[in-house]
Scaffold this motif. Structure first.
Motif, PDB file in Angstrom:
ATOM      1  N   LYS A  27       6.071 -10.238 -27.726  1.00 55.56           N
ATOM      2  CA  LYS A  27       5.443 -10.124 -26.410  1.00 55.56           C
ATOM      3  C   LYS A  27       3.946 -10.434 -26.465  1.00 55.56           C
ATOM      4  CE  LYS A  27       9.257  -8.730 -24.463  1.00 55.56           C
ATOM      5  NZ  LYS A  27      10.152  -8.942 -25.628  1.00 55.56           N
ATOM      6  N   ARG A  28       3.435 -10.714 -27.642  1.00 56.71           N
ATOM      7  CA  ARG A  28       2.001 -10.986 -27.798  1.00 56.71           C
ATOM      8  C   ARG A  28       1.588 -12.143 -26.895  1.00 56.71           C
ATOM      9  NH1 ARG A  28      -1.634 -13.929 -31.236  1.00 56.71           N
ATOM     10  NH2 ARG A  28      -3.439 -12.637 -31.825  1.00 56.71           N
ATOM     11  N   GLY A  29       0.623 -11.870 -26.030  1.00 57.65           N
ATOM     12  CA  GLY A  29       0.168 -12.873 -25.085  1.00 57.65           C
ATOM     13  C   GLY A  29       1.032 -12.972 -23.841  1.00 57.65           C
ATOM     14  N   LYS A  30       2.080 -12.157 -23.755  1.00 56.62           N
ATOM     15  CA  LYS A  30       3.038 -12.260 -22.653  1.00 56.62           C
ATOM     16  C   LYS A  30       3.281 -10.919 -21.954  1.00 56.62           C
ATOM     17  CE  LYS A  30       5.534 -15.856 -25.207  1.00 56.62           C
ATOM     18  NZ  LYS A  30       6.828 -16.233 -25.838  1.00 56.62           N
ATOM     19  N   TRP A  31       2.383  -9.968 -22.154  1.00 53.04           N
ATOM     20  CA  TRP A  31       2.613  -8.646 -21.575  1.00 53.04           C
ATOM     21  C   TRP A  31       2.582  -8.661 -20.055  1.00 53.04           C
ATOM     22  CZ3 TRP A  31       4.657  -4.752 -24.134  1.00 53.04           C
ATOM     23  CH2 TRP A  31       4.613  -4.792 -25.529  1.00 53.04           C
ATOM     24  N   HIS A  32       1.754  -9.508 -19.466  1.00 60.39           N
ATOM     25  CA  HIS A  32       1.744  -9.596 -18.004  1.00 60.39           C
ATOM     26  C   HIS A  32       3.083 -10.125 -17.487  1.00 60.39           C
ATOM     27  CE1 HIS A  32      -2.802  -9.406 -18.232  1.00 60.39           C
ATOM     28  NE2 HIS A  32      -2.512  -8.521 -17.307  1.00 60.39           N
ATOM     29  N   GLU A  33       3.697 -11.006 -18.248  1.00 57.96           N
ATOM     30  CA  GLU A  33       5.028 -11.492 -17.868  1.00 57.96           C
ATOM     31  C   GLU A  33       6.042 -10.359 -17.922  1.00 57.96           C
ATOM     32  OE1 GLU A  33       6.244 -14.892 -20.109  1.00 57.96           O
ATOM     33  OE2 GLU A  33       4.269 -15.844 -19.996  1.00 57.96           O
ATOM     34  N   LEU A  34       5.938  -9.514 -18.957  1.00 54.73           N
ATOM     35  CA  LEU A  34       6.864  -8.390 -19.081  1.00 54.73           C
ATOM     36  C   LEU A  34       6.745  -7.439 -17.897  1.00 54.73           C
ATOM     37  CD1 LEU A  34       8.928  -6.842 -20.869  1.00 54.73           C
ATOM     38  CD2 LEU A  34       6.981  -5.595 -21.804  1.00 54.73           C
ATOM     39  N   PHE A  35       5.498  -7.148 -17.498  1.00 53.98           N
ATOM     40  CA  PHE A  35       5.288  -6.254 -16.364  1.00 53.98           C
ATOM     41  C   PHE A  35       5.561  -6.947 -15.028  1.00 53.98           C
ATOM     42  CE2 PHE A  35       2.708  -3.788 -19.451  1.00 53.98           C
ATOM     43  CZ  PHE A  35       3.218  -2.523 -19.202  1.00 53.98           C
ATOM     44  N   GLY A  36       5.525  -8.270 -15.044  1.00 51.03           N
ATOM     45  CA  GLY A  36       5.791  -9.024 -13.823  1.00 51.03           C
ATOM     46  C   GLY A  36       4.634  -9.059 -12.855  1.00 51.03           C
ATOM     47  N   ASN A  37       3.409  -8.864 -13.362  1.00 56.20           N
ATOM     48  CA  ASN A  37       2.226  -8.907 -12.502  1.00 56.20           C
ATOM     49  C   ASN A  37       0.988  -9.154 -13.363  1.00 56.20           C
ATOM     50  OD1 ASN A  37       1.100  -6.268 -13.448  1.00 56.20           O
ATOM     51  ND2 ASN A  37       2.955  -5.467 -12.473  1.00 56.20           N
ATOM     52  N   ASP A  38      -0.166  -9.311 -12.714  1.00 59.24           N
ATOM     53  CA  ASP A  38      -1.422  -9.574 -13.413  1.00 59.24           C
ATOM     54  C   ASP A  38      -2.359  -8.369 -13.382  1.00 59.24           C
ATOM     55  OD1 ASP A  38      -0.771 -12.208 -14.122  1.00 59.24           O
ATOM     56  OD2 ASP A  38      -1.355 -12.943 -12.140  1.00 59.24           O
ATOM     57  N   LYS A  39      -1.817  -7.179 -13.216  1.00 61.26           N
ATOM     58  CA  LYS A  39      -2.642  -5.970 -13.171  1.00 61.26           C
ATOM     59  C   LYS A  39      -3.254  -5.697 -14.546  1.00 61.26           C
ATOM     60  CE  LYS A  39       0.377  -3.919  -9.658  1.00 61.26           C
ATOM     61  NZ  LYS A  39       1.373  -2.844  -9.369  1.00 61.26           N
ATOM     62  N   PRO A  40      -4.387  -4.989 -14.583  1.00 61.70           N
ATOM     63  CA  PRO A  40      -5.011  -4.652 -15.868  1.00 61.70           C
ATOM     64  C   PRO A  40      -4.032  -3.869 -16.752  1.00 61.70           C
ATOM     65  CG  PRO A  40      -6.458  -4.090 -14.038  1.00 61.70           C
ATOM     66  CD  PRO A  40      -5.137  -4.440 -13.438  1.00 61.70           C
ATOM     67  N   ILE A  41      -4.193  -4.025 -18.059  1.00 61.62           N
ATOM     68  CA  ILE A  41      -3.345  -3.311 -19.012  1.00 61.62           C
ATOM     69  C   ILE A  41      -4.210  -2.349 -19.831  1.00 61.62           C
ATOM     70  CG2 ILE A  41      -1.803  -3.511 -20.992  1.00 61.62           C
ATOM     71  CD1 ILE A  41      -1.059  -6.311 -20.018  1.00 61.62           C
ATOM     72  N   HIS A  42      -3.824  -1.077 -19.801  1.00 65.34           N
ATOM     73  CA  HIS A  42      -4.493  -0.056 -20.595  1.00 65.34           C
ATOM     74  C   HIS A  42      -3.519   0.461 -21.651  1.00 65.34           C
ATOM     75  CE1 HIS A  42      -7.392   1.107 -17.033  1.00 65.34           C
ATOM     76  NE2 HIS A  42      -7.448  -0.176 -17.361  1.00 65.34           N
ATOM     77  N   ILE A  43      -4.019   0.688 -22.857  1.00 63.57           N
ATOM     78  CA  ILE A  43      -3.157   1.232 -23.900  1.00 63.57           C
ATOM     79  C   ILE A  43      -3.699   2.581 -24.391  1.00 63.57           C
ATOM     80  CG2 ILE A  43      -2.476  -1.082 -24.637  1.00 63.57           C
ATOM     81  CD1 ILE A  43      -4.224  -0.727 -27.142  1.00 63.57           C
ATOM     82  N   GLU A  44      -2.779   3.443 -24.788  1.00 64.65           N
ATOM     83  CA  GLU A  44      -3.160   4.703 -25.422  1.00 64.65           C
ATOM     84  C   GLU A  44      -2.683   4.660 -26.862  1.00 64.65           C
ATOM     85  OE1 GLU A  44      -2.859   9.558 -24.893  1.00 64.65           O
ATOM     86  OE2 GLU A  44      -1.272   8.295 -24.058  1.00 64.65           O
ATOM     87  N   VAL A  45      -3.612   4.800 -27.787  1.00 62.47           N
ATOM     88  CA  VAL A  45      -3.283   4.788 -29.219  1.00 62.47           C
ATOM     89  C   VAL A  45      -3.045   6.228 -29.662  1.00 62.47           C
ATOM     90  CG1 VAL A  45      -4.088   4.196 -31.523  1.00 62.47           C
ATOM     91  CG2 VAL A  45      -4.644   2.707 -29.587  1.00 62.47           C
ATOM     92  N   GLY A  46      -1.798   6.543 -29.993  1.00 60.34           N
ATOM     93  CA  GLY A  46      -1.424   7.907 -30.320  1.00 60.34           C
ATOM     94  C   GLY A  46      -1.034   8.649 -29.060  1.00 60.34           C
ATOM     95  N   THR A  47       0.045   8.204 -28.421  1.00 62.01           N
ATOM     96  CA  THR A  47       0.383   8.715 -27.089  1.00 62.01           C
ATOM     97  C   THR A  47       1.112  10.048 -27.119  1.00 62.01           C
ATOM     98  OG1 THR A  47       1.057   7.826 -24.933  1.00 62.01           O
ATOM     99  CG2 THR A  47       2.686   7.728 -26.711  1.00 62.01           C
ATOM    100  N   GLY A  48       1.539  10.478 -28.318  1.00 62.87           N
ATOM    101  CA  GLY A  48       2.189  11.778 -28.422  1.00 62.87           C
ATOM    102  C   GLY A  48       3.432  11.874 -27.558  1.00 62.87           C
ATOM    103  N   LYS A  49       3.572  13.001 -26.874  1.00 63.88           N
ATOM    104  CA  LYS A  49       4.748  13.240 -26.032  1.00 63.88           C
ATOM    105  C   LYS A  49       4.603  12.654 -24.632  1.00 63.88           C
ATOM    106  CE  LYS A  49       5.976  17.464 -28.520  1.00 63.88           C
ATOM    107  NZ  LYS A  49       6.184  18.937 -28.415  1.00 63.88           N
TER     108      LYS A  49
END
Length: 217
Positions: A27-49
């Motif tokens: 999915k590298r470089g294709k995450w907007h395609e996966l979500f089906g939109n061009d909205k900003p993408i935020h990630i959490e490193v160590g998301t726990g539960k």
């Protein structure tokens, strides 16, 4: 805190491939395609539960979220939260955060959240801290220009180390709170650890830092 092993977790994660992305390298470089939109993408490193990231996804439908957690017996809790209340703008990765550059292309991520990361208190372990300079470089490589890191911890030593690390790397300190829960900050969504620590009277530290254009290679 000892982690309770859940032998069924891997199978459950595998059953929900629409939420838990099992081959993120593809999915590298294709995450907007996966979500089906061009909205900003935020990630959490160590998301726990998953309490934080699911709360953020519900509160901010205009943003896509990806939670990253190595322990399958932990991240399955985040999956359960998503299944309880379907949230289309969230995905999970049961992966090691050290491989972020394999999962995301340059300029693909808008913000990184680091919440209550392992403080690795011994000096000889400082390179393992998620705010160490090598990690800051890794985040820089996947973030958009002027991308941000939002960081929370109850550990004063880690917070002081992180502020120093951010400053030495050349990041702009946009917000710093030495006692978040007794500040005028609005819209805070707590993690599981945050609720536990705050209930014991622990001070919660928070900062927001931004990469400057001159940092970007």
């Amino acid at each position: 805190m000892r982690l309770r092993h859940k032998p069924w977790a891997k199978d459950k994660l595998a059953e929900h491939a629409s939420i838990v992305v099992h081959n993120p390298e593809e999915k590298r470089g294709k995450w907007h395609e996966l979500f089906g939109n061009d909205k900003p993408i935020h990630i959490e490193v160590g998301t726990g539960k998953g309490r934080f990231i699911t709360g953020m996804a519900k509160a901010n439908p205009h943003v896509n979220y990806i939670g990253i957690e190595l322990q399958d017996s932990v991240i399955v809790g985040a999956l359960d939260l998503i299944l309880e209340d379907v949230t289309p703008n969230i995905r999970l990765l049961n992966q090691n955060a050290e491989d972020l550059q394999k999962f995301f292309e340059s300029n693909e991520i808008d913000r990184v959240y680091l919440n209550f990361s392992d403080p690795w208190p011994k000096n000889r372990h400082e390179k393992r801290r998620l705010t160490y300079k090598t990690y800051l470089k890794m985040y820089e490589d996947i973030l958009v220009e002027n991308g941000e890191i939002h960081f929370k911890t109850d550990n004063q030593g880690l917070f002081e180390f992180s502020l120093k690390s951010f400053s030495e790397y050349g990041l702009l300190l946009k917000f710093v709170s030495l006692d978040l829960h007794h500040s005028d900050f609005e819209g805070n969504i707590m993690t599981e650890y945050e609720e536990k620590f705050a209930s014991k009277g622990n001070r919660i530290y928070r900062s927001e830092v931004q990469y400057r254009s001159s940092n970007l290679s």
